[in-house]
Every structure is written in C-alpha cells, then in structure tokens.
Design an enzyme around this catalytic site. Structure first.
Site, PDB file in Angstrom:
ATOM      1  N   SER A  12       0.809  -1.202  -0.225  1.00  0.00           N
ATOM      2  CA  SER A  12      -0.018   0.131  -0.049  1.00  0.00           C
ATOM      3  C   SER A  12       1.020   0.996   0.102  1.00  0.00           C
ATOM      4  O   SER A  12       1.642   1.696   1.433  1.00  0.00           O
ATOM      5  CB  SER A  12      -0.937  -0.107   1.313  1.00  0.00           C
ATOM      6  N   HIS A  36      -1.434  -1.780  -4.375  1.00  0.00           N
ATOM      7  CA  HIS A  36      -2.721  -0.778  -3.683  1.00  0.00           C
ATOM      8  C   HIS A  36      -3.030   1.080  -3.000  1.00  0.00           C
ATOM      9  O   HIS A  36      -1.670   1.449  -2.739  1.00  0.00           O
ATOM     10  CB  HIS A  36      -3.274  -1.521  -1.923  1.00  0.00           C
ATOM     11  N   ASP A  38      -4.668   3.650  -1.215  1.00  0.00           N
ATOM     12  CA  ASP A  38      -5.492   4.714  -0.919  1.00  0.00           C
ATOM     13  C   ASP A  38      -6.219   5.727  -1.215  1.00  0.00           C
ATOM     14  O   ASP A  38      -5.040   6.468  -1.357  1.00  0.00           O
ATOM     15  CB  ASP A  38      -5.283   4.212   0.529  1.00  0.00           C
ATOM     16  N   MET A  40      -8.248   8.575   0.425  1.00  0.00           N
ATOM     17  CA  MET A  40      -9.110   9.937   1.280  1.00  0.00           C
ATOM     18  C   MET A  40      -9.624  11.055   0.867  1.00  0.00           C
ATOM     19  O   MET A  40      -8.763  11.285   0.587  1.00  0.00           O
ATOM     20  CB  MET A  40      -8.433   9.267   2.214  1.00  0.00           C
ATOM     21  N   HIS A  69      -8.817   1.813  -3.393  1.00  0.00           N
ATOM     22  CA  HIS A  69      -9.871   1.469  -2.479  1.00  0.00           C
ATOM     23  C   HIS A  69      -9.830   2.955  -1.920  1.00  0.00           C
ATOM     24  O   HIS A  69      -8.766   4.083  -1.896  1.00  0.00           O
ATOM     25  CB  HIS A  69      -8.781   0.927  -1.519  1.00  0.00           C
ATOM     26  N   MET A  71     -11.587   5.245  -0.413  1.00  0.00           N
ATOM     27  CA  MET A  71     -12.799   5.715   0.815  1.00  0.00           C
ATOM     28  C   MET A  71     -13.100   7.148   0.659  1.00  0.00           C
ATOM     29  O   MET A  71     -12.935   8.006   1.410  1.00  0.00           O
ATOM     30  CB  MET A  71     -11.328   5.780   2.248  1.00  0.00           C
ATOM     31  N   MET A 140     -11.880  -4.767   5.988  1.00  0.00           N
ATOM     32  CA  MET A 140     -10.510  -3.830   7.219  1.00  0.00           C
ATOM     33  C   MET A 140     -10.424  -4.131   8.469  1.00  0.00           C
ATOM     34  O   MET A 140     -11.136  -4.437   8.893  1.00  0.00           O
ATOM     35  CB  MET A 140     -11.649  -2.351   7.483  1.00  0.00           C
ATOM     36  N   GLY A 147      -2.802   4.951   8.412  1.00  0.00           N
ATOM     37  CA  GLY A 147      -1.481   3.172   7.949  1.00  0.00           C
ATOM     38  C   GLY A 147      -1.123   3.116   9.791  1.00  0.00           C
ATOM     39  O   GLY A 147      -0.804   3.769  10.442  1.00  0.00           O
ATOM     40  N   GLY A 148      -0.452   1.843   9.821  1.00  0.00           N
ATOM     41  CA  GLY A 148       0.523   2.064  11.107  1.00  0.00           C
ATOM     42  C   GLY A 148      -0.365   1.450  12.342  1.00  0.00           C
ATOM     43  O   GLY A 148       0.259   1.246  13.126  1.00  0.00           O
ATOM     44  N   ASP A 178      -7.084  -5.967   5.441  1.00  0.00           N
ATOM     45  CA  ASP A 178      -6.427  -4.350   5.014  1.00  0.00           C
ATOM     46  C   ASP A 178      -5.656  -3.796   6.210  1.00  0.00           C
ATOM     47  O   ASP A 178      -7.462  -3.442   6.983  1.00  0.00           O
ATOM     48  CB  ASP A 178      -7.202  -3.646   4.220  1.00  0.00           C
ATOM     49  N   GLY A 179      -4.293  -3.998   6.500  1.00  0.00           N
ATOM     50  CA  GLY A 179      -4.528  -3.511   8.108  1.00  0.00           C
ATOM     51  C   GLY A 179      -3.893  -3.804   8.602  1.00  0.00           C
ATOM     52  O   GLY A 179      -4.394  -5.206   9.145  1.00  0.00           O
ATOM     53  N   SER A 201       2.781  -0.061   5.491  1.00  0.00           N
ATOM     54  CA  SER A 201       3.761   0.297   7.321  1.00  0.00           C
ATOM     55  C   SER A 201       5.067  -1.678   6.813  1.00  0.00           C
ATOM     56  O   SER A 201       6.480  -0.989   6.815  1.00  0.00           O
ATOM     57  CB  SER A 201       3.405   0.529   8.250  1.00  0.00           C
TER      58      SER A 201
HETATM   59  C1  DX5 Z   1      -5.671   2.365   5.510  1.00  0.00           C
HETATM   60  C2  DX5 Z   1      -5.554   1.927   4.463  1.00  0.00           C
HETATM   61  C3  DX5 Z   1      -4.264   1.108   4.364  1.00  0.00           C
HETATM   62  C4  DX5 Z   1      -3.439   0.950   4.794  1.00  0.00           C
HETATM   63  C5  DX5 Z   1      -2.946  -0.104   5.674  1.00  0.00           C
HETATM   64  O1  DX5 Z   1      -6.907   3.657   5.777  1.00  0.00           O
HETATM   65  O2  DX5 Z   1      -6.381   1.748   3.960  1.00  0.00           O
HETATM   66  O3  DX5 Z   1      -4.325  -0.050   3.259  1.00  0.00           O
HETATM   67  O4  DX5 Z   1      -2.552   1.617   3.983  1.00  0.00           O
HETATM   68  O5  DX5 Z   1      -1.810   0.627   6.335  1.00  0.00           O
HETATM   69  P1  DX5 Z   1      -0.886  -1.014   7.379  1.00  0.00           P
HETATM   70  O6  DX5 Z   1      -0.383  -1.654   6.285  1.00  0.00           O
HETATM   71  O7  DX5 Z   1       0.486  -0.231   8.346  1.00  0.00           O
HETATM   72  O8  DX5 Z   1      -1.546  -1.535   7.855  1.00  0.00           O
HETATM   73 ZN    ZN Z   2      -6.497   0.899   2.112  1.00  0.00          ZN
END
Ligand code: DX5
Ligand code: ZN
Length: 222
Positions: A12, A36, A38, A40, A69, A71, A140, A147-148, A178-179, A201
């Site tokens: 991601s 991937h 993201d 937002m 993805h 969001m 999710m 992230g993280g 994811d996550g 991450s």
């Molecule tokens: C969070 C994103 C994820 C994010 C995951 O809302 O949709 O795709 O990048 O990050 P990690 O792998 O660090 O949890």
């Molecule tokens: Zn995502």
C-alpha cells in the site's frame, strides 16, 4: 519455504515516501503483482491522501495491478474517472452507497474489477448478497484512514465468516484484508481465508521494501 496456499501481497503506497513515489513502486514491482492505492477524501475518513492525478502519473510506468481502495463518500460520482486513469480494480465502501449492486455493475461495465470494502463496525453479512457479482471483498482490519495501526482481534473471525460464505456460494471472489498486516499477523489472516494481503507500513517502513515483501510471504508457513 513457500506456502501451499496461494496468496498475494498488495503493498500500500499510503506508507511510501512520496518524494520518490515511482522509485518506491519500482522496488516492490518484481515482488508483488498488486499495488494498493488508498484514496481518502477527508469526509468518509478524517484524512486526505491523494487521488486521480497521482494515479494518472504513475500508470504509464508500471504494469502492476492497480487495486484502488476508495475511502470516499459518493463513490458513484468518481468511478468513471478512476477507471479512465487506469485503475484495474475499484473497491468502494459499502457504507458509502445506497445501491451497491448498481455500483458494482457500473464498475464492471467500465471493464474493471469491482470490490466492496467493509468497515470494522459493519456486520460482514451485509456483503453476502453481492458476493457472486464481486471480484474482491476487502475486510478492514483497522479503522480506515491511517496506516500503522494494530490488526484487530476480531478480524480473523470476520474473515472466516466471509470465507465460508464465498465457498458456500461457490464464488471466486478474492478475499482481501487491509490493516495491520505484518510478519506476526499475516499467517493468521491467510489461515482465516484472506488471499490478497494489503501491507503498507510493513513494506514501506522497512528500508528494503523488496525484502519486506519476501519476509511477509515467508512468514506464512501453512
Ligand atoms: C488504511 C488503509 C490501508 C493502509 C494499511 O485506511 O486502507 O491500506 O495503507 O496500512 P498498514 O499496513 O500500515 O496497516
Ligand atoms: Zn487500503
């Protein structure tokens, strides 16, 4: 050692260094098929990432499968634009549309794979009526937007419930998660039925991104 279970990693880019985004992508290109992405909007999630112009710029430089993805609220207003700039799969949140079936068929009519993402607070059964029409279900395993975060404790049970329903319906829908996916959690997620593992991450916070992808793959010993 490689696993007997077929699964894919989707790095991601939310965790990538945007000062050198293409270089970051090139580092994982040989190790992962999916990328991937993201998006937002600051409405559905309390964060703003990036969008259509960024995807448009990176598209000519890689053949990786762009797993977008969304969001965002009102995803129906944007799917055409994401299709046009080269998304291969477009996943929207089921919480963000009144008519998931119509949006799935719209995405498919654009020649793209269609996915539904499920927020941790949404019952997984909500997606069951759409399984046969979906290419991807994205569970999710953290609160979307950042992230993280830590892989949620109830994610394996939720994955198993969706896996069981996909199998019961005889569907070929890809179950993605994811996550919070890293070396200590990936095996649990695969065991629970996930086959497309998003990792931000765990890949991009590691100096050697390619090795990080390999390490994730090796951490699954099923
Ligand atoms: C969070 C994103 C994820 C994010 C995951 O809302 O949709 O795709 O990048 O990050 P990690 O792998 O660090 O949890
Ligand atoms: Zn995502």
């Amino acid at each position: 050692m490689s696993s007997n279970v077929n699964f894919e990693i989707a790095p991601s880019i939310l965790s990538a260094d945007f000062c050198c985004l293409l270089d970051e992508i090139k580092q994982v290109e040989g190790k992962a098929k999916y990328l991937h992405i993201d998006v937002m909007d600051g409405h559905y999630v309390p964060n703003i990432s990036f969008g259509i112009p960024v995807i448009n710029k990176i598209r000519p430089h890689t053949d990786m499968i762009f797993d977008v993805h969304l969001m965002i609220t009102n995803p129906e207003e944007f799917v055409e634009k994401f299709a046009k700039v080269g998304a291969d799969a477009i996943t929207f949140h089921i919480e963000c549309t009144k008519d998931p079936a119509a949006l799935i068929s719209r995405i498919k009519s654009l020649g793209k794979k269609a996915g539904i993402a499920i927020h941790p607070d949404t019952p997984v059964e909500k997606v069951f009526p759409y399984i046969k029409d979906l290419d991807i279900i994205l569970l999710m395993s953290v609160i979307p937007g950042l992230g993280g975060q830590k892989f949620m404790d109830d994610a394996p049970a939720r994955l198993s419930a969706i896996r069981a329903e996909i199998d019961r319906q005889g569907a070929s829908t890809i179950l993605s998660v994811d996550g919070g996916i890293h070396e200590a959690t990936i095996e649990t997620a695969v065991k629970a039925g996930a086959r497309l593992l998003v990792a931000g991450s765990a890949v991009f916070d590691n100096d050697d991104h390619a090795k990080a992808v390999e390490d994730l793959i090796c951490a699954v010993r099923l």
